[in-house]
Design an enzyme around this catalytic site. Structure first.
Site, PDB file in Angstrom:
ATOM      1  N   ILE A 191       0.831  -1.195  -0.076  1.00  0.00           N
ATOM      2  CA  ILE A 191       0.106  -0.008   0.248  1.00  0.00           C
ATOM      3  C   ILE A 191       0.866   1.308   0.033  1.00  0.00           C
ATOM      4  CG2 ILE A 191      -1.910   1.285   0.981  1.00  0.00           C
ATOM      5  CD1 ILE A 191      -2.655  -1.422   2.754  1.00  0.00           C
ATOM      6  N   LYS A 199       2.012  -7.766   9.269  1.00  0.00           N
ATOM      7  CA  LYS A 199       0.627  -7.649   8.864  1.00  0.00           C
ATOM      8  C   LYS A 199      -0.077  -9.276   8.819  1.00  0.00           C
ATOM      9  CE  LYS A 199       0.951  -7.664   4.187  1.00  0.00           C
ATOM     10  NZ  LYS A 199       0.478  -7.343   2.743  1.00  0.00           N
ATOM     11  N   LYS A 206      -3.406  -3.170  16.332  1.00  0.00           N
ATOM     12  CA  LYS A 206      -4.040  -2.109  15.240  1.00  0.00           C
ATOM     13  C   LYS A 206      -5.041  -1.198  16.513  1.00  0.00           C
ATOM     14  CE  LYS A 206      -2.169  -2.480  11.459  1.00  0.00           C
ATOM     15  NZ  LYS A 206      -1.341  -1.678  11.187  1.00  0.00           N
ATOM     16  N   ASN A 230      12.326  -0.860   6.529  1.00  0.00           N
ATOM     17  CA  ASN A 230      13.727  -1.943   6.771  1.00  0.00           C
ATOM     18  C   ASN A 230      13.669  -3.013   5.963  1.00  0.00           C
ATOM     19  OD1 ASN A 230      11.629  -3.528   7.570  1.00  0.00           O
ATOM     20  ND2 ASN A 230      12.329  -3.717   9.800  1.00  0.00           N
ATOM     21  N   GLY A 254     -10.604 -18.122  12.889  1.00  0.00           N
ATOM     22  CA  GLY A 254     -10.770 -16.699  13.202  1.00  0.00           C
ATOM     23  C   GLY A 254     -11.445 -15.805  12.056  1.00  0.00           C
ATOM     24  N   ASP A 255     -11.700 -16.477  10.990  1.00  0.00           N
ATOM     25  CA  ASP A 255     -12.538 -15.616   9.857  1.00  0.00           C
ATOM     26  C   ASP A 255     -13.837 -15.527  10.057  1.00  0.00           C
ATOM     27  OD1 ASP A 255     -10.416 -15.501   7.851  1.00  0.00           O
ATOM     28  OD2 ASP A 255     -11.036 -17.244   6.705  1.00  0.00           O
ATOM     29  N   TYR A 285      -2.263  -9.376  15.964  1.00  0.00           N
ATOM     30  CA  TYR A 285      -2.194  -8.401  14.698  1.00  0.00           C
ATOM     31  C   TYR A 285      -3.245  -7.437  15.068  1.00  0.00           C
ATOM     32  CZ  TYR A 285      -3.017  -6.027  10.494  1.00  0.00           C
ATOM     33  OH  TYR A 285      -3.217  -5.156   9.476  1.00  0.00           O
ATOM     34  N   PHE A 305       2.723   3.260   7.735  1.00  0.00           N
ATOM     35  CA  PHE A 305       2.266   2.063   7.117  1.00  0.00           C
ATOM     36  C   PHE A 305       3.225   0.606   7.669  1.00  0.00           C
ATOM     37  CE2 PHE A 305       1.287   4.637   3.184  1.00  0.00           C
ATOM     38  CZ  PHE A 305       0.097   4.185   3.113  1.00  0.00           C
ATOM     39  N   SER A 336      -7.291  -1.008  10.459  1.00  0.00           N
ATOM     40  CA  SER A 336      -7.880  -2.305   9.805  1.00  0.00           C
ATOM     41  C   SER A 336      -9.424  -2.224  10.238  1.00  0.00           C
ATOM     42  CB  SER A 336      -6.980  -3.407   9.905  1.00  0.00           C
ATOM     43  OG  SER A 336      -7.713  -4.375   9.716  1.00  0.00           O
ATOM     44  N   ALA A 337      -9.989  -2.976   9.396  1.00  0.00           N
ATOM     45  CA  ALA A 337     -11.400  -3.185   9.647  1.00  0.00           C
ATOM     46  C   ALA A 337     -11.492  -4.452  10.550  1.00  0.00           C
ATOM     47  CB  ALA A 337     -12.181  -3.851   8.250  1.00  0.00           C
ATOM     48  N   THR A 338     -10.396  -5.034  10.946  1.00  0.00           N
ATOM     49  CA  THR A 338     -10.268  -6.037  12.215  1.00  0.00           C
ATOM     50  C   THR A 338     -10.629  -5.475  13.231  1.00  0.00           C
ATOM     51  OG1 THR A 338      -8.889  -7.930  12.507  1.00  0.00           O
ATOM     52  CG2 THR A 338      -7.643  -5.991  12.398  1.00  0.00           C
TER      53      THR A 338
HETATM   54  P1  NAD Z   1       3.473  -4.552   3.537  1.00  0.00           P
HETATM   55  O1  NAD Z   1       4.059  -5.650   4.200  1.00  0.00           O
HETATM   56  O2  NAD Z   1       3.634  -4.764   2.039  1.00  0.00           O
HETATM   57  O3  NAD Z   1       4.181  -3.204   3.890  1.00  0.00           O
HETATM   58  C1  NAD Z   1       4.678  -2.706   5.263  1.00  0.00           C
HETATM   59  C2  NAD Z   1       5.851  -2.223   4.630  1.00  0.00           C
HETATM   60  O4  NAD Z   1       6.514  -1.904   6.151  1.00  0.00           O
HETATM   61  C3  NAD Z   1       7.116  -3.250   4.394  1.00  0.00           C
HETATM   62  O5  NAD Z   1       7.841  -2.695   3.264  1.00  0.00           O
HETATM   63  C4  NAD Z   1       7.972  -3.675   5.643  1.00  0.00           C
HETATM   64  O6  NAD Z   1       9.322  -3.823   4.970  1.00  0.00           O
HETATM   65  C5  NAD Z   1       7.764  -2.340   6.348  1.00  0.00           C
HETATM   66  N1  NAD Z   1       8.056  -2.611   7.703  1.00  0.00           N
HETATM   67  C6  NAD Z   1       7.667  -3.438   8.517  1.00  0.00           C
HETATM   68  N2  NAD Z   1       8.341  -3.479   9.919  1.00  0.00           N
HETATM   69  C7  NAD Z   1       9.029  -2.221   9.813  1.00  0.00           C
HETATM   70  C8  NAD Z   1       9.774  -1.824  10.716  1.00  0.00           C
HETATM   71  N3  NAD Z   1       9.704  -2.147  12.104  1.00  0.00           N
HETATM   72  N4  NAD Z   1      10.589  -0.640  10.381  1.00  0.00           N
HETATM   73  C9  NAD Z   1      10.470  -0.258   8.916  1.00  0.00           C
HETATM   74  N5  NAD Z   1       9.719  -0.913   8.089  1.00  0.00           N
HETATM   75  C10 NAD Z   1       9.221  -1.827   8.334  1.00  0.00           C
HETATM   76  O7  NAD Z   1       1.947  -4.347   4.031  1.00  0.00           O
HETATM   77  P2  NAD Z   1       0.738  -3.716   3.467  1.00  0.00           P
HETATM   78  O8  NAD Z   1      -0.240  -4.494   2.880  1.00  0.00           O
HETATM   79  O9  NAD Z   1       1.439  -2.566   2.646  1.00  0.00           O
HETATM   80  O10 NAD Z   1       0.019  -2.812   4.567  1.00  0.00           O
HETATM   81  C11 NAD Z   1       0.633  -1.683   5.068  1.00  0.00           C
HETATM   82  C12 NAD Z   1      -0.150  -1.256   6.473  1.00  0.00           C
HETATM   83  O11 NAD Z   1      -1.400  -1.501   6.172  1.00  0.00           O
HETATM   84  C13 NAD Z   1       0.354  -2.220   7.650  1.00  0.00           C
HETATM   85  O12 NAD Z   1       0.255  -1.606   8.761  1.00  0.00           O
HETATM   86  C14 NAD Z   1      -0.700  -3.262   7.698  1.00  0.00           C
HETATM   87  O13 NAD Z   1      -0.987  -3.826   8.748  1.00  0.00           O
HETATM   88  C15 NAD Z   1      -1.939  -2.352   7.102  1.00  0.00           C
HETATM   89  N6  NAD Z   1      -3.086  -2.841   6.717  1.00  0.00           N
HETATM   90  C16 NAD Z   1      -2.863  -3.663   5.644  1.00  0.00           C
HETATM   91  C17 NAD Z   1      -4.029  -4.333   5.048  1.00  0.00           C
HETATM   92  C18 NAD Z   1      -3.936  -5.479   3.802  1.00  0.00           C
HETATM   93  O14 NAD Z   1      -4.573  -6.075   3.593  1.00  0.00           O
HETATM   94  N7  NAD Z   1      -3.051  -5.246   2.988  1.00  0.00           N
HETATM   95  C19 NAD Z   1      -5.335  -4.413   5.801  1.00  0.00           C
HETATM   96  C20 NAD Z   1      -5.497  -3.294   6.903  1.00  0.00           C
HETATM   97  C21 NAD Z   1      -4.486  -2.881   7.148  1.00  0.00           C
HETATM   98  N1  UDP Z   2      -9.448 -17.001   1.801  1.00  0.00           N
HETATM   99  C1  UDP Z   2      -9.466 -18.253   0.981  1.00  0.00           C
HETATM  100  N2  UDP Z   2      -8.467 -18.929   0.694  1.00  0.00           N
HETATM  101  C2  UDP Z   2      -7.054 -18.340   0.748  1.00  0.00           C
HETATM  102  C3  UDP Z   2      -6.841 -17.241   1.538  1.00  0.00           C
HETATM  103  C4  UDP Z   2      -8.143 -16.679   1.869  1.00  0.00           C
HETATM  104  O1  UDP Z   2     -10.737 -18.822   0.819  1.00  0.00           O
HETATM  105  O2  UDP Z   2      -6.185 -18.985   0.357  1.00  0.00           O
HETATM  106  C5  UDP Z   2     -10.756 -16.242   2.079  1.00  0.00           C
HETATM  107  C6  UDP Z   2     -10.830 -15.993   3.572  1.00  0.00           C
HETATM  108  O3  UDP Z   2     -11.129 -17.047   4.250  1.00  0.00           O
HETATM  109  C7  UDP Z   2     -11.351 -14.552   3.233  1.00  0.00           C
HETATM  110  C8  UDP Z   2     -11.211 -13.914   1.896  1.00  0.00           C
HETATM  111  O4  UDP Z   2     -10.618 -14.981   1.299  1.00  0.00           O
HETATM  112  O5  UDP Z   2     -12.989 -15.024   3.364  1.00  0.00           O
HETATM  113  C9  UDP Z   2     -10.113 -12.974   2.049  1.00  0.00           C
HETATM  114  O6  UDP Z   2      -8.810 -13.327   2.972  1.00  0.00           O
HETATM  115  P1  UDP Z   2      -7.902 -12.471   3.225  1.00  0.00           P
HETATM  116  O7  UDP Z   2      -6.886 -13.389   3.934  1.00  0.00           O
HETATM  117  O8  UDP Z   2      -7.209 -11.735   2.039  1.00  0.00           O
HETATM  118  O9  UDP Z   2      -8.175 -11.401   3.989  1.00  0.00           O
HETATM  119  P2  UDP Z   2      -9.088 -11.364   5.321  1.00  0.00           P
HETATM  120  O10 UDP Z   2      -9.804 -12.753   5.593  1.00  0.00           O
HETATM  121  O11 UDP Z   2      -7.954 -11.088   6.292  1.00  0.00           O
HETATM  122  O12 UDP Z   2     -10.200 -10.140   5.275  1.00  0.00           O
END
Ligand code: NAD
Ligand code: UDP
Length: 336
Positions: A12, A84, A152, A32, A293-294, A148, A80, A124-126
Site C-alpha cells: 500500500i 501484517k 491495530k 527496513n 478466526g475468519d 495482529y 504503514f 484495519s477493519a479487523t
Molecule cells: P507490506 O508488508 O507490503 O508493507 C509494510 C512495509 O513496512 C514493508 O515494506 C515492510 O518492510 C515495512 N516494515 C515492517 N516493519 C518495519 C519496521 N519495524 N521498520 C521499518 N519498516 C518496516 O504491507 P501492506 O499491505 O502495504 O500494509 C501496510 C499497512 O497497512 C500495515 O500496517 C498493515 O497492517 C496495514 N493494513 C494492511 C491491510 C492489507 O490487507 N494489506 C489491511 C489493513 C491494514
Molecule cells: N481466503 C480463501 N483462501 C485463501 C485465502 C483467503 O478462501 O487461500 C478467503 C478468506 O477466508 C477470506 C477471504 O478469502 O474470506 C479474504 O481473505 P484475506 O486473507 O485476503 O483477507 P481477510 O480474511 O483478512 O479479510
C-alpha cells in the site's frame, strides 16, 4: 510539503508514494525491507518520473528516525510500517507487539520531539471484530481475534491518548477493508514473500502456475453461496484516500477514524469468477475447511470518508482483478 512514509516500499505504501509524488508532495520513505525490496522504490520513481528520499531504517531505531527528522522538515507522517500476517501473529505475538506497537511508540516520540504532530495511521477493519454489518466508525472496537488485530486497536488507543494529552495533534485513523489490485503500469503490486496468506496474491500465483491449487476456506457459511464475504478495494483508490486524509490533517487538529472500503460485499467465489474473466484463466480450486478466526461477512459503511474526506472509490471488482493479473503476469517471479 514533505511527507514521511513509513513502510513506503510495501504494497500500500508504494502505491501511496506514487500518488503523493504525482500530487506534488516531496516524499521521504523509511523502510527496513522486511517485507519488500528497495527496487520497488526505483519503480515508484519510474512511474512518476520523480525521486524520493529513502532511508533503510527500522522504526524501532530511534537514532535512525531522528536523522530523518533532522535532515528533512517533515510536515506529516503516513505510518504503514508494520507486520501484517494474522496467522503468524498468533504464533509470534511478541514479535508483533514489539515491531508494531513499540515501533509506533518510538515513531510518535520522535515526531513529538521534532514538533511534527500530523499523522495518518494504517488501521484495519479487523478492529471492529464481531459487530453488525456494515461497520460504522462509531461502533465499539477492540473485540479482535488476533494479536495482529490487537496491535491495530492498541495503536488507535495510544493515538487517542496522545490527542487527549495534547490537542495540537491531528490524527487520521484509516480503517482499511481488503485492498487488492495493482498500479495499472504493472510495475508495482502485491508481492509477498513466501506462500501468500491473502486471497488475491494466492489466486494470482495459482493462475501463473506457481501454486497448484487454491483452497477456499469454508463453503458452509450462512452467506449467499456459503463462502465468506469481504469488501475489496482497489489499492489505488486506497492510496488516494491517504492524500485526502493528508489534506485534512494538514488543515485541522483532532482525531478521526474513517472506513476505507467500497461498501460492497463480494464472496470468495465472486472473486474467483471475476478473476477468471479478467485473466482468461481457469482457476484450480477446492472448497476446504474454514480458517480459524475468519468472520463470515463484513463490509464498510464508507459514507463518513465520502463526506468528510471527499473521497470516493472509483474502481470496480473487474478492474481490481485485471490489474492484479497484469502485475502478476508482468512479474512472474516478483520484484527483484
Ligand atoms: P507490506 O508488508 O507490503 O508493507 C509494510 C512495509 O513496512 C514493508 O515494506 C515492510 O518492510 C515495512 N516494515 C515492517 N516493519 C518495519 C519496521 N519495524 N521498520 C521499518 N519498516 C518496516 O504491507 P501492506 O499491505 O502495504 O500494509 C501496510 C499497512 O497497512 C500495515 O500496517 C498493515 O497492517 C496495514 N493494513 C494492511 C491491510 C492489507 O490487507 N494489506 C489491511 C489493513 C491494514
Ligand atoms: N481466503 C480463501 N483462501 C485463501 C485465502 C483467503 O478462501 O487461500 C478467503 C478468506 O477466508 C477470506 C477471504 O478469502 O474470506 C479474504 O481473505 P484475506 O486473507 O485476503 O483477507 P481477510 O480474511 O483478512 O479479510
Amino acid at each position: 510539503m514533505t511527507i514521511l512514509v513509513t513502510g513506503g516500499a510495501g504494497y500500500i505504501g508504494s502505491h501511496t508514494c506514487v500518488e503523493l509524488l504525482s500530487g506534488g508532495y516531496d516524499v521521504a520513505v523509511v523502510d527496513n525491507y522486511y517485507n519488500s525490496v528497495p527496487a520497488v522504490l526505483d519503480r515508484v520513481e519510474k512511474i512518476t518520473g520523480k525521486t524520493l528520499k529513502r532511508y533503510d531504517c527500522d522504526i524501532r531505531d530511534r537514532g535512525g528516525l531522528e536523522r530523518v527528522f533532522s535532515e528533512n522538515k517533515i510536515d506529516a507522517v503516513i505510518h504503514f510500517a508494520g507486520l501484517k500476517a494474522v496467522g503468524e501473529s498468533t504464533k509470534l505475538p511478541l514479535l508483533y507487539y514489539e515491531n508494531n506497537i513499540s515501533g509506533s511508540v518510538v515513531l510518535f516520540e520522535v515526531m513529538e520531539k521534532y514538533d511534527c504532530k500530523k499523522i495518518v495511521f494504517s488501521s484495519s477493519a479487523t478492529v471492529y471484530g464481531n459487530n453488525p454489518i456494515p461497520y460504522k466508525e462509531d461502533m465499539v472496537t477492540g473485540d479482535v481475534s488476533s494479536p495482529y488485530g490487537r496491535t491495530k486497536h492498541f495503536i488507535e488507543q495510544i493515538l487517542g491518548d496522545i490527542y487527549k494529552s495534547d490537542n495540537g495533534w491531528s490524527i487520521s485513523l484509516l480503517r482499511y477493508f481488503n485492498p487488492i489490485g495493482a498500479h495499472e503500469s504493472g510495475l508495482i503490486g502485491e508481492d509477498p514473500n513466501g506462500i501468500p496468506n491473502n486471497l488475491m496474491p494466492y489466486i494470482s500465483r495459482v493462475a501463473i502456475g506457481k501454486l497448484p491449487q487454491l483452497t477456499v476456506f469454508g463453503g458452509d457459511y450462512d452467506t449467499k453461496d456459503g463462502t465468506c464475504i469481504r469488501d475489496y478495494i482497489h489499492v489505488v483508490d486506497l492510496a488516494k484516500a491517504h492524500l485526502c486524509a493528508v489534506a485534512k490533517i494538514l488543515d485541522t487538529t483532532g482525531i478521526e477514524a474513517y472506513n476505507i472500503g467500497n461498501g460492497v460485499g463480494y464472496s470468495v467465489l465472486d472473486i474467483i469468477r471475476a478473476f477468471e474473466k479478467a485473466s482468461g484463466k481457469k482457476l484450480n480450486y477446492v472448497i476446504g475447511d474454514r480458517r480459524e478466526g475468519d468472520l463470515p461477512a463484513f463490509y464498510a459503511d464508507a459514507t463518513k470518508a465520502n463526506k468528510e474526506l471527499n473521497w470516493h472509490a472509483e474502481y470496480d471488482i473487474e478492474k481490481m482483478c485485471a490489474d492484479s493479473w497484469n502485475f502478476q503476469k508482468n512479474n512472474p517471479d516478483g520484484i527483484k
